[in-house]
Design an enzyme around this catalytic site. Structure first.
Site, PDB file in Angstrom:
ATOM      1  N   LYS A   1       0.806  -1.224   0.000  1.00  0.00           N
ATOM      2  CA  LYS A   1       0.000   0.000   0.000  1.00  0.00           C
ATOM      3  C   LYS A   1       0.839   1.274   0.000  1.00  0.00           C
ATOM      4  O   LYS A   1       0.399   2.311  -0.495  1.00  0.00           O
ATOM      5  CB  LYS A   1      -0.950  -0.001   1.191  1.00  0.00           C
TER       6      LYS A   1
ATOM      7  N   GLU B   1      -9.566   5.869   3.110  1.00  0.00           N
ATOM      8  CA  GLU B   1     -10.389   4.807   3.690  1.00  0.00           C
ATOM      9  C   GLU B   1      -9.476   3.631   3.971  1.00  0.00           C
ATOM     10  O   GLU B   1      -8.422   3.499   3.353  1.00  0.00           O
ATOM     11  CB  GLU B   1     -11.487   4.397   2.702  1.00  0.00           C
TER      12      GLU B   1
ATOM     13  N   SER C   1       1.477  -9.788  -0.805  1.00  0.00           N
ATOM     14  CA  SER C   1       1.141  -8.366  -0.745  1.00  0.00           C
ATOM     15  C   SER C   1       1.342  -7.723   0.619  1.00  0.00           C
ATOM     16  O   SER C   1       1.535  -6.519   0.711  1.00  0.00           O
ATOM     17  CB  SER C   1      -0.301  -8.164  -1.203  1.00  0.00           C
TER      18      SER C   1
END
Lengths: 269, 385
Positions: free
Chosen positions: B83, B105, B369
């Protein structure tokens, strides 16, 4: 008037023409809140209170343009079993008395197909459709569907709308042009935007249809100010939904608030 | 840049936001062509995030699978997931645009932590919307965000998960659009977001492809990644799109089963496209167009939509989408921990579970991830729910 032969667009034009020297009073009613039957009674109370056009809300799971009060009312309506058929029955009942415009989010319009949705609206007696998440650039399919059904696809403009977009939106507006008075979601505000007159003037220059103002108008004084700033119509939503939510007698409470708003708009006041 | 991917994408948002989307697209088009922006982003990705992340040949996992399996180690990226790649790029963009307030968010909290981290780095105000349900099951990430100076706003509407957090972030943006940039965390939302987030995450795929060629002298037969909104998948897929022999597999959350309504697998299940959070894509919805709440044990995959480009890749056959249940993902979570000494995020565990269930294949690349420290309470049964 039943509007049996007049198109939705014509019926809205007549409502604005009949408003007797004051800005049109345009209450918002959440379909199915607190129940389908009660929302019909609230709509009828609006007519008695002087409504010229009613904006009927279709409850939706993800209302991005709405603040907490209307969002909560929609959630309540869905939990209480409101669906498209039920809300359109409310619409059918109210359209006997007054021009009704449905406010409905885009996904519900596209779900059965825009054409089928517009035809269903027309059969229920609707005059127009407002889709708060269908901006200029995405409107073509719904616009065609509305035109084929004689419905007004009422677009929104906001304080952030650029001159180029304002011109394009104003040119294709049908029924009326919905001017969002604030940068934000629906909900009551302490004061109107200081630039409201400016936004309204821009909106009026862009279009030949009446210009209505909504979002953030909750008091008779604010309704009056909006009218004095040039609005042809004043839309009041959250204030009325809150009145319905807070009262044991929702329709009675809405009628009282609406009467105060109508007095605020009365000519010569 | 792309607004649509076949019939998907678009800009289904209130008019108030349309000028901001145009401004964002304009700023991004100029920034990505600007050497000063690119070199600043490259410097931070290298020195702050720790890129390039390793490509790791997982020996014992390979032995179990019966073929070589490489893991692209995004769990080793600073903050513990992919991210940060997107958050860094968007926050630098926001600074160029003169916006000092950042909103985001988050579901699993990884995007929220990444955004809070970048805001601390750049001295920007940060507000993160997070469903109440997720603040419970990802408690450590709430604490991290607050420590980093972000304000975490719990959202108690609906199922109190990622969908509602995203809606609330969009409402905040509608109200504060002049001062605020919305750092959306996945390849979802109105155009130009899906393309921007994809381009910022493409670093995963570009690195992995070069690393694989260097190590194996060939491309992987399959690239596997989990898909909630789908940003890590889009990031790694995009570098392989032109390599037609490389199969691309996106793994969604089957939750309690895709034949129940308790899942998060709109791409796998198919059906009529819908509009959610500003774009048209695969969406879980009922006949009338009401959005259905998703369910997954993994907060990051607990989302009823997916990025519009994924829907297009599915329709064109370029990528294939499958789904893995909560139980299988939880099992894979433990398997990787024991086999490789890597505790994966529950989201990532879905991709690993699919991989473990395949008996065929010759050379697999999995996007690892994120890391799973945040999930311990959920997996070990200590989460308050």
């Amino acid at each position: 008037m039943t509007g049996a032969r007049a198109s939705g667009i014509e019926r809205i034009a007549a409502a604005f023409a009949d408003r007797k020297g004051r800005a049109a009073l345009m209450p918002y009613v959440m379909g199915g809140f607190p129940s389908l039957a009660e929302s019909t009674r609230i709509g009828e109370a609006c007519v008695r209170g002087g409504a010229d056009v009613i904006e009927l809300g279709m409850p939706y799971s993800d209302p991005l343009a709405d603040g907490p009060v209307i969002h909560a009312a929609g959630t309540h309506a869905l939990a209480a079993g409101a669906d498209v058929a039920g809300v359109l029955e409310v619409l059918r009942a109210l359209s006997q008395e007054v021009a009704v415009v449905l406010m409905c989010y885009a996904n519900m319009v596209f779900a059965p197909g825009a054409r089928a949705f517009a035809e269903r609206l027309q059969r229920a007696g609707a005059c127009g459709l407002i889709v708060p998440d269908l901006p200029q650039g995405e409107e073509q399919e719904v616009l065609r569907a509305c035109e084929q059904s004689g419905l007004a696809l009422v677009p929104l403009v906001a304080p952030t709308t650029t001159p180029e977009r304002m011109a394009a939106i104003g040119a294709r507006a049908r029924g009326f042009l919905y001017t969002v008075s604030v940068v934000g979601t629906t909900g009551e505000r302490l004061a109107l935007d200081e630039h409201l007159g400016e936004i309204l003037a821009r909106a009026k220059r862009s279009t030949e249809v009446p210009v209505a103002v909504g979002f953030g108008i909750g008091t008779p004084e604010q309704a009056r100010q909006a009218a004095d700033a040039g609005a042809d119509g004043v839309i009041v939503g959250t204030r009325l939904v809150r009145a319905a939510a807070e009262s044991e007698d929702p329709a009675g409470a809405v009628e009282l608030v609406l009467a105060e708003l109508a007095a605020g708009l009365a000519p010569g006041r | 840049m792309e607004h649509r991917f076949g019939p998907y994408g678009g800009q289904f948002v209130p008019e108030t936001l349309m000028p901001a989307l145009a401004e964002l697209e304009d700023a991004w088009t100029r920034a990505r062509a600007d050497d000063s922006y690119r070199s600043e982003l490259a410097r931070l990705l290298r020195d702050f995030a720790g890129r390039p992340t390793p490509l790791y040949l997982a020996d014992r996992l390979s032995e179990r699978a019966g073929r070589p399996v490489y893991l692209k180690r995004e769990d080793l990226n600073h903050t513990g997931s992919h991210k940060l790649n997107n958050a860094l790029g968007q926050a630098l963009l926001a600074r160029r645009m003169g916006k000092q307030r950042i909103i985001a968010e988050t579901g699993a909290g990884q995007h929220g932590v990444a955004t809070a981290t970048v805001c601390a780095l750049l001295g920007m105000e940060c507000v993160v919307y997070m469903g109440v349900q997720d603040t419970r099951r990802q408690r450590p990430n709430v604490q991290r965000m607050e420590l980093l100076g972000a304000s975490v706003k719990p959202v108690d509407a609906g199922a109190m998960t990622l969908k509602e957090a995203t809606s609330e972030a969009i409402r905040d943006w509608v109200a504060n659009v002049a001062s605020t940039h919305y750092v959306i965390g996945s390849v979802v939302g109105p155009a130009p977001y899906p393309a921007i987030v994809r381009d910022l995450q493409r670093v995963i795929g570009d690195e992995a492809r070069a690393q694989m060629l260097e190590r194996e002298r060939r491309l992987p037969a399959r690239v596997v990644a989990c898909v909630g909104g789908g940003s890590n998948a889009m990031g790694i897929f995009s570098a392989f799109l032109a390599d037609e022999d490389v199969e691309l597999i996106g793994v969604e959350a089957a939750g309690e089963g895709i034949d129940t309504q308790r899942h998060g697998a709109p791409l796998t299940v198919g059906g009529r496209p819908g509009i959610l959070h500003g774009s048209r894509s695969a969406v879980m919805q009922n006949e009338e167009g009401q959005i259905i709440e998703a369910h997954s044990v993994s907060a990051g995959l607990d989302y009823p939509g997916a990025g519009p480009q994924h829907a297009h890749l599915r329709d064109t056959g370029r990528a294939r989408y499958v789904a893995v249940t909560d139980d299988d993902a939880l099992h894979a979570f433990r398997v990787l921990s024991r086999l490789e000494g890597i505790i994966p995020a529950l989201e990532t565990a879905h991709a690993l579970a699919w991989l473990l269930a395949q008996s065929d294949g010759e050379l697999d690349l999995v996007c690892l991830s994120g890391r799973g420290d945040k999930d311990l309470a959920e997996v070990l049964g200590g989460a308050g729910a």
